[in-house]
Design an enzyme around this catalytic site. Sequence first.
Site, PDB file in Angstrom:
ATOM      1  N   LYS A  69     -11.651  21.705 -37.895  1.00 61.22           N
ATOM      2  CA  LYS A  69     -12.495  22.815 -37.471  1.00 61.22           C
ATOM      3  C   LYS A  69     -12.098  24.092 -38.210  1.00 61.22           C
ATOM      4  CE  LYS A  69     -14.947  24.157 -33.394  1.00 61.22           C
ATOM      5  NZ  LYS A  69     -15.197  23.953 -31.980  1.00 61.22           N
ATOM      6  N   LYS A 120     -21.793   4.959 -39.017  1.00 62.58           N
ATOM      7  CA  LYS A 120     -21.133   4.689 -37.745  1.00 62.58           C
ATOM      8  C   LYS A 120     -21.998   5.204 -36.586  1.00 62.58           C
ATOM      9  CE  LYS A 120     -17.241   5.860 -34.903  1.00 62.58           C
ATOM     10  NZ  LYS A 120     -16.237   6.751 -34.480  1.00 62.58           N
ATOM     11  N   LYS A 168     -22.994   9.737 -31.213  1.00 64.30           N
ATOM     12  CA  LYS A 168     -24.019  10.660 -30.713  1.00 64.30           C
ATOM     13  C   LYS A 168     -24.146  11.879 -31.611  1.00 64.30           C
ATOM     14  CE  LYS A 168     -21.341  11.323 -26.772  1.00 64.30           C
ATOM     15  NZ  LYS A 168     -20.092  11.069 -27.473  1.00 64.30           N
TER      16      LYS A 168
HETATM   17  P1  ADP Z   1     -19.297   9.465 -30.153  1.00 62.29           P
HETATM   18  O1  ADP Z   1     -18.888   9.229 -31.591  1.00 62.29           O
HETATM   19  O2  ADP Z   1     -20.659   8.939 -29.889  1.00 62.29           O
HETATM   20  O3  ADP Z   1     -19.130  10.909 -29.742  1.00 62.29           O
HETATM   21  P2  ADP Z   1     -16.856   9.061 -28.685  1.00 62.29           P
HETATM   22  O4  ADP Z   1     -16.087   9.733 -29.769  1.00 62.29           O
HETATM   23  O5  ADP Z   1     -17.029   9.779 -27.386  1.00 62.29           O
HETATM   24  O6  ADP Z   1     -18.294   8.622 -29.262  1.00 62.29           O
HETATM   25  O7  ADP Z   1     -16.182   7.649 -28.442  1.00 62.29           O
HETATM   26  C1  ADP Z   1     -15.765   7.117 -27.211  1.00 62.29           C
HETATM   27  C2  ADP Z   1     -15.087   5.778 -27.493  1.00 62.29           C
HETATM   28  O8  ADP Z   1     -16.004   4.860 -28.116  1.00 62.29           O
HETATM   29  C3  ADP Z   1     -13.898   5.883 -28.437  1.00 62.29           C
HETATM   30  O9  ADP Z   1     -12.890   4.994 -27.982  1.00 62.29           O
HETATM   31  C4  ADP Z   1     -14.447   5.439 -29.769  1.00 62.29           C
HETATM   32  O10 ADP Z   1     -13.445   4.856 -30.582  1.00 62.29           O
HETATM   33  C5  ADP Z   1     -15.502   4.421 -29.373  1.00 62.29           C
HETATM   34  N1  ADP Z   1     -16.630   4.423 -30.343  1.00 62.29           N
HETATM   35  C6  ADP Z   1     -17.564   5.379 -30.484  1.00 62.29           C
HETATM   36  N2  ADP Z   1     -18.463   5.069 -31.445  1.00 62.29           N
HETATM   37  C7  ADP Z   1     -18.072   3.873 -31.946  1.00 62.29           C
HETATM   38  C8  ADP Z   1     -18.586   3.013 -32.975  1.00 62.29           C
HETATM   39  N3  ADP Z   1     -19.684   3.316 -33.652  1.00 62.29           N
HETATM   40  N4  ADP Z   1     -17.930   1.866 -33.219  1.00 62.29           N
HETATM   41  C9  ADP Z   1     -16.828   1.538 -32.515  1.00 62.29           C
HETATM   42  N5  ADP Z   1     -16.302   2.296 -31.542  1.00 62.29           N
HETATM   43  C10 ADP Z   1     -16.898   3.460 -31.251  1.00 62.29           C
END
Ligand code: ADP
Length: 322
Positions: free
Chosen positions: A111, A190, A193
């Site tokens: 950041k 990947k 959100k």
């Molecule tokens: P986002 O990327 O949608 O904000 P988060 O960072 O809140 O998701 O992730 C919450 C959990 O889900 C973490 O343990 C993360 O490693 C897993 N996760 C999120 N997106 C993926 C993905 N595309 N493939 C595998 N694991 C994921």
Amino acid sequence: MIVLSGIQPTGRFHWGNYFGAIRQYVELQNQADAAFYFIANLHALTTVEDAERLRQYTLDAATDLLALGINPDRATLFVQSDVPEVTQLCWLLMTRTPMGLLERCHAYKDKKARGLPADAGLFTYPVLMAADILAYDADTVPVGEDQVQHIEVCRDLAGSFNHLYGDVFVMPKAKIMESAARVPGTDGEKMSKSYNNTIGVFDEPASVRKAIMRIKTDSRPVSEPKDPESDHLFQLYSLFVDDKRREEMAALYRRGGFGYGEVKKALAEVALGYFAEAYEFRKELESTPQRVREVVGDGTAMARKRAGEVLHRAQAACGIKY
Ligand code: ADP
Ligand code: TRP
């Protein structure tokens, strides 16, 4: 084995969250002596500013986790902010945290590198996470690759606290979640959100179908054989089927002579089938929110009991109890 993990309530869960994290939580609750899973709303507060949304996401996360198989008889499910012992412990750890350790952490560093304003919440995020882990004497922390640095910080802090005050904390280990390998999103990147490429676990079946139909594919002709392993549609399909069906689909790719539309239809069928039971269970839970609150209430009581003991141990060790 004492398992602990937290997940942030920053939106509804998508396939990446399920296959990358939640599915492992469910498996581990059955192998552990105790499992603690919590909704990390204090961490989410570093990004979610809308209070009503944070409230709703928190309740949704609890309901979703139960619907997806977190079993209150096997795991303690609670909301991070309901355990004030953790923030008290966080302060004790903070007084022993070198600035340099936090300055090296990615979330803050990135950041700053982008010239964005960072606040103390983001800067000290890893210390709160360390308190989350140490408060329950957890030894096994299932996380995605991106969180490994934070577990290292936690181990550093636990180590120096123990060195100074005696054996207060259990030294935890990260358990890297294998299938966190990266679930692709509708654009092949990947699923996240932040990229707007997600398919929600509990989206209405019609929206799931629509999202699947929108998955990007290349424009190679139907007749051309394709390599399944490098195709994100195939990777998604593979998440939902056994080896036999995976191989059948792979053979179809290699042979050629089919359209991506057929794979998408097949994906919609297997995905909706896969989550059908959870989807129904979720509807049931939604109509009895009291039940969800009760589970979380019981979880909070269990969590506070354990965190209270650990906090007491830490306070006594560093001279706060007099
Ligand atoms: P986002 O990327 O949608 O904000 P988060 O960072 O809140 O998701 O992730 C919450 C959990 O889900 C973490 O343990 C993360 O490693 C897993 N996760 C999120 N997106 C993926 C993905 N595309 N493939 C595998 N694991 C994921
Ligand atoms: N920071 C983690 C994430 O974004 C969530 C989290 C908070 C966590 N506290 C934790 C994970 C303690 C494991 C242990 O994914």
